[in-house]
Write an enzyme that holds these catalytic residues in place. Structure first.
Site, PDB file in Angstrom:
ATOM      1  N   ALA A  39       0.854  -1.186   0.000  1.00  0.00           N
ATOM      2  CA  ALA A  39       0.000   0.000   0.000  1.00  0.00           C
ATOM      3  C   ALA A  39       0.891   1.237   0.000  1.00  0.00           C
ATOM      4  O   ALA A  39       1.450   1.603   1.031  1.00  0.00           O
ATOM      5  CB  ALA A  39      -0.914  -0.006   1.217  1.00  0.00           C
TER       6      ALA A  39
ATOM      7  N   SER B  23       1.473   5.076  -0.071  1.00  0.00           N
ATOM      8  CA  SER B  23       0.732   6.286   0.289  1.00  0.00           C
ATOM      9  C   SER B  23       1.258   7.523  -0.395  1.00  0.00           C
ATOM     10  O   SER B  23       0.615   8.577  -0.360  1.00  0.00           O
ATOM     11  CB  SER B  23       0.795   6.491   1.805  1.00  0.00           C
ATOM     12  OG  SER B  23       2.133   6.781   2.199  1.00  0.00           O
TER      13      SER B  23
ATOM     14  N   VAL C 282       7.461   8.458   2.395  1.00  0.00           N
ATOM     15  CA  VAL C 282       8.724   7.736   2.422  1.00  0.00           C
ATOM     16  C   VAL C 282       8.591   6.367   3.084  1.00  0.00           C
ATOM     17  O   VAL C 282       9.240   5.396   2.675  1.00  0.00           O
ATOM     18  CB  VAL C 282       9.815   8.579   3.128  1.00  0.00           C
ATOM     19  CG1 VAL C 282       9.459   8.836   4.586  1.00  0.00           C
ATOM     20  CG2 VAL C 282      11.184   7.918   3.015  1.00  0.00           C
ATOM     21  N   ASP C 283       7.755   6.232   4.093  1.00  0.00           N
ATOM     22  CA  ASP C 283       7.662   4.979   4.839  1.00  0.00           C
ATOM     23  C   ASP C 283       7.173   3.826   3.968  1.00  0.00           C
ATOM     24  O   ASP C 283       7.781   2.748   3.940  1.00  0.00           O
ATOM     25  CB  ASP C 283       6.745   5.150   6.049  1.00  0.00           C
ATOM     26  CG  ASP C 283       7.289   6.133   7.066  1.00  0.00           C
ATOM     27  OD1 ASP C 283       8.517   6.280   7.148  1.00  0.00           O
ATOM     28  OD2 ASP C 283       6.476   6.761   7.770  1.00  0.00           O
ATOM     29  N   SER C 284       6.076   4.021   3.266  1.00  0.00           N
ATOM     30  CA  SER C 284       5.553   2.945   2.422  1.00  0.00           C
ATOM     31  C   SER C 284       6.463   2.686   1.229  1.00  0.00           C
ATOM     32  O   SER C 284       6.587   1.550   0.767  1.00  0.00           O
ATOM     33  CB  SER C 284       4.133   3.275   1.951  1.00  0.00           C
ATOM     34  OG  SER C 284       4.112   4.468   1.192  1.00  0.00           O
TER      35      SER C 284
ATOM     36  N   MET D  98      -4.313   4.014  -2.832  1.00  0.00           N
ATOM     37  CA  MET D  98      -5.737   4.176  -2.562  1.00  0.00           C
ATOM     38  C   MET D  98      -6.158   5.634  -2.750  1.00  0.00           C
ATOM     39  O   MET D  98      -5.659   6.517  -2.046  1.00  0.00           O
ATOM     40  CB  MET D  98      -6.061   3.749  -1.127  1.00  0.00           C
ATOM     41  CG  MET D  98      -5.723   2.313  -0.805  1.00  0.00           C
ATOM     42  SD  MET D  98      -6.156   1.901   0.909  1.00  0.00           S
ATOM     43  CE  MET D  98      -5.066   3.012   1.808  1.00  0.00           C
TER      44      MET D  98
ATOM     45  N   CYS E 121      -9.459   4.241   9.664  1.00  0.00           N
ATOM     46  CA  CYS E 121      -8.908   4.078   8.316  1.00  0.00           C
ATOM     47  C   CYS E 121      -8.207   2.731   8.187  1.00  0.00           C
ATOM     48  O   CYS E 121      -8.382   2.013   7.194  1.00  0.00           O
ATOM     49  CB  CYS E 121      -7.945   5.213   8.000  1.00  0.00           C
ATOM     50  SG  CYS E 121      -7.341   5.213   6.287  1.00  0.00           S
TER      51      CYS E 121
ATOM     52  N   GLY F  17       3.423   0.669   5.274  1.00  0.00           N
ATOM     53  CA  GLY F  17       4.528   1.413   5.870  1.00  0.00           C
ATOM     54  C   GLY F  17       4.323   1.735   7.323  1.00  0.00           C
ATOM     55  O   GLY F  17       4.881   2.724   7.829  1.00  0.00           O
TER      56      GLY F  17
ATOM     57  N   CYS G 123      -5.499  13.946   8.509  1.00  0.00           N
ATOM     58  CA  CYS G 123      -5.254  14.130   7.083  1.00  0.00           C
ATOM     59  C   CYS G 123      -6.414  14.778   6.341  1.00  0.00           C
ATOM     60  O   CYS G 123      -6.206  15.515   5.378  1.00  0.00           O
ATOM     61  CB  CYS G 123      -4.899  12.792   6.438  1.00  0.00           C
ATOM     62  SG  CYS G 123      -6.230  11.573   6.445  1.00  0.00           S
TER      63      CYS G 123
END
Length: 348
Positions: free
Chosen positions: A7, A9, A12-14, A33, A101, A126, A200
């Protein structure tokens, strides 16, 4: 070789999660998504669901040389996350939209589509958390190596059904600096992208979103002491939360905290620090990773909020406090009957 969907986003993490899996030689597919209609600005999530975030996710996938798909979940996000967030505040509660979410979008709608529609075996995200198989053969939800970034609190609803399909590649990293270093090494365009820490879909003051959707939550009401004495007037239940001290609408010369919100009377009950201190809490919507509590009463550590300090506590589950949602797709293994690691509002 099994196929793992990541997934993406647009952060940076994902992106690093995908890079780690690709570097292992995994068959990786990136999926993004969409959480708002294309070009839409109303309630637009800034972190992952906008066109801009989708483009960042696509560029990260291109840098890694992996396939990329965009899926539309705007309806489920609006109904199960945004609408519930507004309704909760209007009802005197303080919701955590990241939990909603994760539960309804990522690990229900998306995971279901990955398995059913695309024939994927696993979904990676992530999140800073870990999932491991114990000596008992069961999947366990664990905190991330980096305690300052740990996100397991917002994943408490996961059970064997989900954890059997989920991976958290960056949960083993030491800190955010290592995450960015890996992103730089792989030439990811998200390597220096800033983090978003706010809600968000409610840029700025979340109360404006609630006010626009539920104006009845901002009808002024009385501020009372526990004996019924009125000491002020608040600007609306939607602007208050239990434990709040400033901005309540009182000036008595002493520090008073919100103890209770009476939504039927639109009243806020306040008291001193000693009055708000509690040693007993009633939890609802309790979940256990293994499906059942380990015993009628057990000792564990609990936290009352994200990044809260773990405190020793005793837990006594009841049938009314636990929730066992029906699986929306076939479990990967039979339900287990021992071990519990997470519950609503608590961590072990």
């Amino acid at each position: 070789m099994s196929r793992v969907f990541v997934a993406l986003s647009g952060g940076v993490d994902s992106s690093v999660a995908a890079a780690i899996l690709a570097d292992r030689g995994e068959d990786v597919v990136g999926v993004w998504m969409r959480l708002v209609p294309s070009g839409g600005a109303v309630d637009a999530p800034r972190c992952c669901g906008t066109d801009e975030a989708g483009e960042d996710a696509r560029r990260a996938a291109a840098a890694l040389g992996i396939p990329f798909y965009a899926l539309d979940y705007a309806d489920v996000f609006g109904e199960r996350v945004v609408d519930r967030f507004v309704a909760a505040y209007a009802g005197g509660e303080t919701p955590n939209p990241c939990v909603s979410c994760n539960q309804h979008v990522k690990f229900d709608a998306l995971l279901r589509d990955v398995v059913r529609k695309f024939g994927g075996d696993r979904l990676a995200t992530g999140h800073y958390a870990r999932a491991a198989t114990g000596d008992d053969g069961l999947r366990h939800l664990l905190r991330a190596r980096d305690p300052s970034k740990d996100q397991s609190y917002a994943l408490y609803m996961l059970g064997q059904r989900e954890l059997g399909r989920i991976e958290f590649p960056i949960g083993e990293l030491q800190d955010k600096a290592e995450t960015r270093a890996i992103a730089t090494r792989f030439g990811l365009p998200t390597a220096t992208k800033a983090e978003s820490m706010d809600i968000c879909f409610a840029p700025g003051d979340y109360r404006e979103l609630v006010r626009g959707r539920a104006p009845e939550a901002f009808v002024p009401g009385p501020v009372e002491r526990t004996d019924g004495t009125v000491v002020g007037t608040h600007a609306g239940i939607g602007a208050l939360t239990v434990g709040q001290r400033s901005g309540v609408g009182i000036a008595t010369g002493e520090r008073l905290y919100v103890l209770h919100l009476d939504t039927e009377r639109r009243a806020a009950v306040v008291g001193t620090r000693s009055e708000i201190a509690r040693t007993n809490y009633t939890l609802t919507d309790v979940r256990f990773v293994c499906g059942e509590p380990p015993s009628p009463r057990f000792e564990t550590n609990v936290v009352l909020r994200y990044r809260g300090i773990p405190l020793a506590a005793s837990v006594e589950p009841t049938r009314r406090s636990t929730s066992r949602p029906r699986p929306s797709w076939r479990p990967v293994r039979p339900p287990c009957s021992t071990t519990a690691t997470r519950s609503s509002g608590a961590a072990s």
